[in-house]
Design an enzyme around this catalytic site. Structure first.
Site, short mmCIF file in Angstrom:
data_model
loop_
_atom_site.label_atom_id
_atom_site.label_comp_id
_atom_site.label_asym_id
_atom_site.label_seq_id
_atom_site.Cartn_x
_atom_site.Cartn_y
_atom_site.Cartn_z
NE ARG A 99 -53.80 -71.00 7.24
CZ ARG A 99 -53.28 -71.57 6.15
NH1 ARG A 99 -51.99 -71.89 6.14
NH2 ARG A 99 -54.02 -71.79 5.09
CG ASP B 182 -47.23 -71.47 12.88
OD1 ASP B 182 -48.12 -71.67 12.04
OD2 ASP B 182 -46.21 -70.78 12.66
CE1 TYR C 52 -49.56 -64.34 16.66
CE2 TYR C 52 -49.79 -62.60 15.03
CZ TYR C 52 -50.04 -63.89 15.45
OH TYR C 52 -50.79 -64.73 14.65
NE ARG D 155 -41.99 -70.18 16.60
CZ ARG D 155 -42.16 -71.43 16.14
NH1 ARG D 155 -43.27 -71.71 15.43
NH2 ARG D 155 -41.27 -72.36 16.37
#
Length: 257
Positions: A49, A51, A109, A194
């Protein structure tokens, strides 16, 4: 037969990857495109997933359908149908038991931070004017490799069964026009990257020390960690698979961004 599709997207206009009621998602748009062109319902199973507002330079999903005579032609037709912020790179056959999510070995990421106002990064990076000390930020990032429980960086009220993750790399680099944080792990918790970036930026602004981050990691308390940075600076860049699934199909987007 089972196929993998490799694609990328700019997440500004989407409520993440996964289908949601009353919200447009990348999965919804892609499934509609596949179903329209192949003329039967297609369900995509994504590698994971992302966001709302998060981007993907490399994402994979699998789907089942009748044999595709010309995958390259299907890729071209999909790109002609899809909006400009979603692009398909390739479609290829995989073993019938291959799974885009469960067979993924690693995910990488990156997060972009810019420190001067730049209109070309307005929707793709976090603008932070405060001076940052990269050295302490990298010292704190190295601590992540010494831990496995990351509950302190997990979104509250999540339904995960474990907070354990194996982080393989985490570091900052200065590329002149932006600061880039890179992190690779076998899995990530919701909102984890994050929250990590927000915490490391607190160190960079000299509000917290490296020792403070170690204390946060041991606490398991999300309220003790730093704020979550905006989604627009976050990119899923690389997903690693066994060679039995992705071998001759080299990624067209790698870690270099």
């Amino acid at each position: 037969m089972r196929y993998f599709v490799q694609f990328s997207y700019f997440g500004k206009s989407y409520h993440g990857w996964q289908n949601q009621p009353n919200a447009i998602t990348v999965q919804q748009v892609l499934e509609e495109a596949f179903s329209t062109i192949l003329r039967h319902p297609i369900e995509l199973v994504g590698a994971g997933r992302t966001d709302t507002g998060v981007h993907a330079r490399q994402m994979f999903a699998h789907f089942d359908t009748e044999p595709i005579a010309n995958p390259a032609q299907l890729t071209h037709r999909l790109n002609a149908y899809l909006p400009a912020d979603i692009a398909v790179q390739q479609i290829f056959e995989v073993p019938s038991n291959a799974h885009a999510r469960f067979d993924a070995l690693s995910r990488t990421y990156v997060y972009w931070v810019v420190q001067e106002k730049n209109p070309f990064y307005a929707d793709s990076a976090y603008y932070l004017r405060h001076p940052l000390a990269i050295g302490p930020m990298n010292e704190a990032a190295n601590l992540l490799l010494e831990h496995q429980d990351f509950e302190c960086f997990s979104k509250s009220n999540t339904d995960v069964k474990t907070y354990l993750c194996n982080i393989k790399e985490a570091f900052w680099q200065d590329t002149n026009d932006k600061l880039i944080f890179t992190i690779t792990a076998n899995r990530f918790l919701r909102n984890m990257v994050r929250a990590i970036v927000g915490t490391l930026l607190e160190v960079g602004m000299e509000r917290w020390t490296v020792d403070d981050v170690n204390t946060i990691l041991k606490s398991g308390d999300r309220q003790k960690a730093g704020p979550s940075v905006p989604a627009k600076g976050l990119y899923l860049t690389t997903i690693g698979y066994p060679n039995t699934i992705v071998s001759t199909h080299e990624p067209r987007f790698g870690k270099s961004v």
